[in-house]
Design a protein around this motif. Structure first.
Motif, short mmCIF file in Angstrom:
data_model
loop_
_atom_site.label_atom_id
_atom_site.label_comp_id
_atom_site.label_asym_id
_atom_site.label_seq_id
_atom_site.Cartn_x
_atom_site.Cartn_y
_atom_site.Cartn_z
N ILE A 101 0.84 -1.20 0.00
CA ILE A 101 0.00 0.00 0.00
C ILE A 101 0.88 1.25 0.00
O ILE A 101 0.55 2.24 -0.65
N ASN A 102 2.02 1.22 0.72
CA ASN A 102 2.93 2.37 0.70
C ASN A 102 3.36 2.68 -0.73
O ASN A 102 3.38 3.84 -1.15
N ALA A 103 3.73 1.64 -1.46
CA ALA A 103 4.16 1.83 -2.86
C ALA A 103 3.03 2.40 -3.71
O ALA A 103 3.23 3.29 -4.52
N ALA A 104 1.81 1.90 -3.49
CA ALA A 104 0.65 2.40 -4.24
C ALA A 104 0.40 3.87 -3.94
O ALA A 104 0.12 4.66 -4.85
N LEU A 105 0.53 4.25 -2.68
CA LEU A 105 0.31 5.65 -2.30
C LEU A 105 1.38 6.56 -2.90
O LEU A 105 1.06 7.63 -3.43
N VAL A 106 2.64 6.15 -2.81
CA VAL A 106 3.71 6.97 -3.37
C VAL A 106 3.52 7.09 -4.88
O VAL A 106 3.66 8.17 -5.45
N TYR A 107 3.19 5.97 -5.52
CA TYR A 107 2.94 6.00 -6.97
C TYR A 107 1.81 6.97 -7.31
O TYR A 107 1.90 7.76 -8.24
N GLU A 108 0.72 6.91 -6.54
CA GLU A 108 -0.42 7.78 -6.78
C GLU A 108 -0.04 9.26 -6.64
O GLU A 108 -0.43 10.10 -7.44
N VAL A 109 0.75 9.57 -5.61
CA VAL A 109 1.19 10.96 -5.40
C VAL A 109 2.09 11.40 -6.56
O VAL A 109 1.93 12.50 -7.10
N LEU A 110 3.03 10.55 -6.96
CA LEU A 110 3.91 10.89 -8.08
C LEU A 110 3.11 11.06 -9.37
O LEU A 110 3.39 11.97 -10.16
N ASP A 111 2.12 10.20 -9.58
CA ASP A 111 1.28 10.32 -10.77
C ASP A 111 0.47 11.62 -10.72
O ASP A 111 0.34 12.32 -11.72
N PHE A 112 -0.05 11.96 -9.55
CA PHE A 112 -0.83 13.19 -9.38
C PHE A 112 0.02 14.43 -9.66
O PHE A 112 -0.45 15.40 -10.25
N LEU A 113 1.31 14.39 -9.27
CA LEU A 113 2.21 15.54 -9.45
C LEU A 113 3.07 15.43 -10.70
O LEU A 113 3.92 16.29 -10.93
N ASN A 114 2.86 14.41 -11.51
CA ASN A 114 3.74 14.12 -12.64
C ASN A 114 3.95 15.32 -13.57
O ASN A 114 5.07 15.63 -13.96
N GLU A 115 2.89 16.01 -13.93
CA GLU A 115 3.01 17.13 -14.87
C GLU A 115 3.92 18.22 -14.30
O GLU A 115 4.78 18.75 -15.00
#
Length: 180
Positions: free
Chosen positions: A72-86
């Motif tokens: 779940i930690n990896a999923a959350l970090v991935y989600e945050v990085l995806d959200f801020l990707n642009e």
């Protein structure tokens, strides 16, 4: 599934608070399926980020212990990085995981470096104490290794954390003198 949610406190959006562009929450849920029906979607973790003009701060990343093995930690970090990707790909924006914790040891920063391409950004630590605290720190500093071994006691743990920060600050001063 996860995604950002705006937070409102007392009817006032946190988007309007000074110096903070926005605070974003990323909740994560686990689907529990029984006979091809979704039975429950309990909250298993969340990430809270403060977004400023040029950077974002990971404020909190919490996961219920029983879900940690489900990455779940990896999923959350991935989600945050995806959200801020642009913003991150433009190069003028960065994501900070905050600072090193001196009260308890975690490997979270190393985890982010190893699996998500984060890097360490070192800084100089400047400390200023009130006179009684400065006296205590200066008196106990030479015995700091003894205090490090007694960290299981509540007040010694806090003193030990202060002594560790003092050690970091003195190392910064030494490095500055070498580079001058």
């Amino acid at each position: 599934k996860s995604g950002p949610a705006k937070l409102r406190v007392g009817g006032k959006s946190l988007y309007s608070w000074p110096s903070i562009s926005e605070i974003v929450w990323h909740p994560t849920f686990i689907k529990k399926v029984s006979l091809h029906k979704i039975v429950d979607r309990p909250l298993c973790g969340y990430a809270k980020i403060k977004i400023y003009n040029t950077y974002a701060d990971f404020m909190t990343l919490k996961v219920k212990p029983k879900y940690e093995k489900k990455q779940i930690n990896a999923a959350l970090v991935y989600e945050v990085l995806d959200f801020l990707n642009e913003r991150l790909t433009k190069g003028e924006f960065y994501l900070s995981d905050g600072m090193r914790n001196t009260l308890h040891k975690t490997n979270f920063q190393n985890y982010l470096v190893s699996y998500f391409g984060f890097r360490f950004a070192y800084c100089n630590l400047h400390l200023a104490y009130r006179p009684p605290i400065k006296f205590i720190i200066n008196t106990t500093y030479r015995f700091r290794q003894i205090f490090y071994h007694l960290e299981n006691y509540r007040y010694i743990e806090k003193l030990s954390a202060l002594l560790r920060m003092e050690e970091f600050a003195r190392a910064c001063i030494k490095r500055r003198k070498v580079h001058e």
